[in-house]
Design an enzyme around this catalytic site. Structure first.
Site, PDB file in Angstrom:
ATOM      1  CG  LEU A  51      26.438  -9.641  -9.581  1.00  0.00           C
ATOM      2  CD1 LEU A  51      27.359  -9.742 -10.786  1.00  0.00           C
ATOM      3  CD2 LEU A  51      25.475  -8.502  -9.751  1.00  0.00           C
TER       4      LEU A  51
ATOM      5  CB  VAL B  27      19.192 -16.153  -7.652  1.00  0.00           C
ATOM      6  CG1 VAL B  27      19.572 -17.583  -7.281  1.00  0.00           C
ATOM      7  CG2 VAL B  27      18.147 -16.150  -8.753  1.00  0.00           C
ATOM      8  CB  CYS B  28      23.298 -14.366  -5.431  1.00  0.00           C
ATOM      9  SG  CYS B  28      23.680 -15.256  -6.951  1.00  0.00           S
ATOM     10  CB  ILE B  29      20.825 -10.677  -2.732  1.00  0.00           C
ATOM     11  CG1 ILE B  29      22.155 -10.365  -3.404  1.00  0.00           C
ATOM     12  CG2 ILE B  29      20.660  -9.789  -1.500  1.00  0.00           C
ATOM     13  CD1 ILE B  29      23.373 -10.676  -2.566  1.00  0.00           C
TER      14      ILE B  29
END
Length: 217
Positions: free
Chosen positions: A117, A121-123
């Site tokens: 999540l 952004v995080c991925i």
């Protein structure tokens, strides 16, 4: 004319050819995640974690500002990896943390599987960064989510355009098993599918209860 050979394709995931990185599955991040129901998200995350544990996949867990803002990693992950200490960061892009690079290099796999999540952004950050450095990147899209359907879908599209390969949590588990005759992981794969595989899991319960059926026989 190509020649058919009874062997798996090079782009398929196996237990020994990739590193799984589970990124920022934390309560504060989940509050604003709207592209997937939180119950379904937690179910899919549990499926992925159990699959990785069952098949002994090298797994890196990460959090962002765990103590000061985002909260602890999901219990569904912690219960599967009770002794694994998540790498806590300040950077939005996991790949920019030197400790992640050290772990990835120490594990030594050229395929990276990501879930976390938020997707945008995080991925996206580690996916594009890893692709740029020559890794093959896979994203488990239903063990990831974002603040809206639009945000999630655009993030997935952006990663696919750059060369990432999307997959689902159940696909991840079954691709690791791949052959029902693999008896050493058969029972755990079926158990995980029953617990977290939705309608497919119900079908397994029915077949085994009514007919004592088994896929590998």
């Amino acid at each position: 004319m190509p020649t058919a050979i009874a062997q798996p394709g090079k782009t398929l995931i196996s237990p020994t050819n990739h590193t799984l990185i589970m990124i920022d599955h934390q309560s504060q991040m989940a509050f604003a995640t709207k592209s997937i129901d939180p119950v379904q998200l937690r179910n899919n995350v549990a499926l992925v974690a159990k699959a990785a544990k069952e098949f002994k996949v090298p797994t890196i867990l990460t959090t962002v500002a765990e103590k000061s803002f985002s909260g602890p990693i999901f219990n569904e992950i912690k219960e599967v990896f009770p002794d694994e200490v998540a790498i806590d960061r300040t950077s939005m892009n996991t790949w920019e943390d030197p400790r992640i690079a050290e772990r990835v290099n120490a594990i030594g796999k050229d395929k990276i599987v990501l879930a976390g999540l938020w997707t945008s952004v995080c991925i996206v950050g580690p996916a594009l960064s890893a692709l740029d450095q020559g890794f093959e990147v896979y994203v488990i899209t239903d063990a990831s989510g974002d603040v809206s359907d639009e945000a999630h879908e655009r993030a997935v599209a952006r990663m696919i355009q750059a060369g990432a390969r999307p997959m689902t949590s159940l696909q991840y588990l079954l691709e690791l098993q791949r052959d029902w005759a693999r008896s050493e992981t058969y029972n755990e794969t079926v158990a995980t599918s029953i617990a977290h595989g939705g309608g497919y899991g119900l079908g397994l319960i029915y077949a085994k209860t009514m007919f004592n059926a088994a896929e590998g026989h």
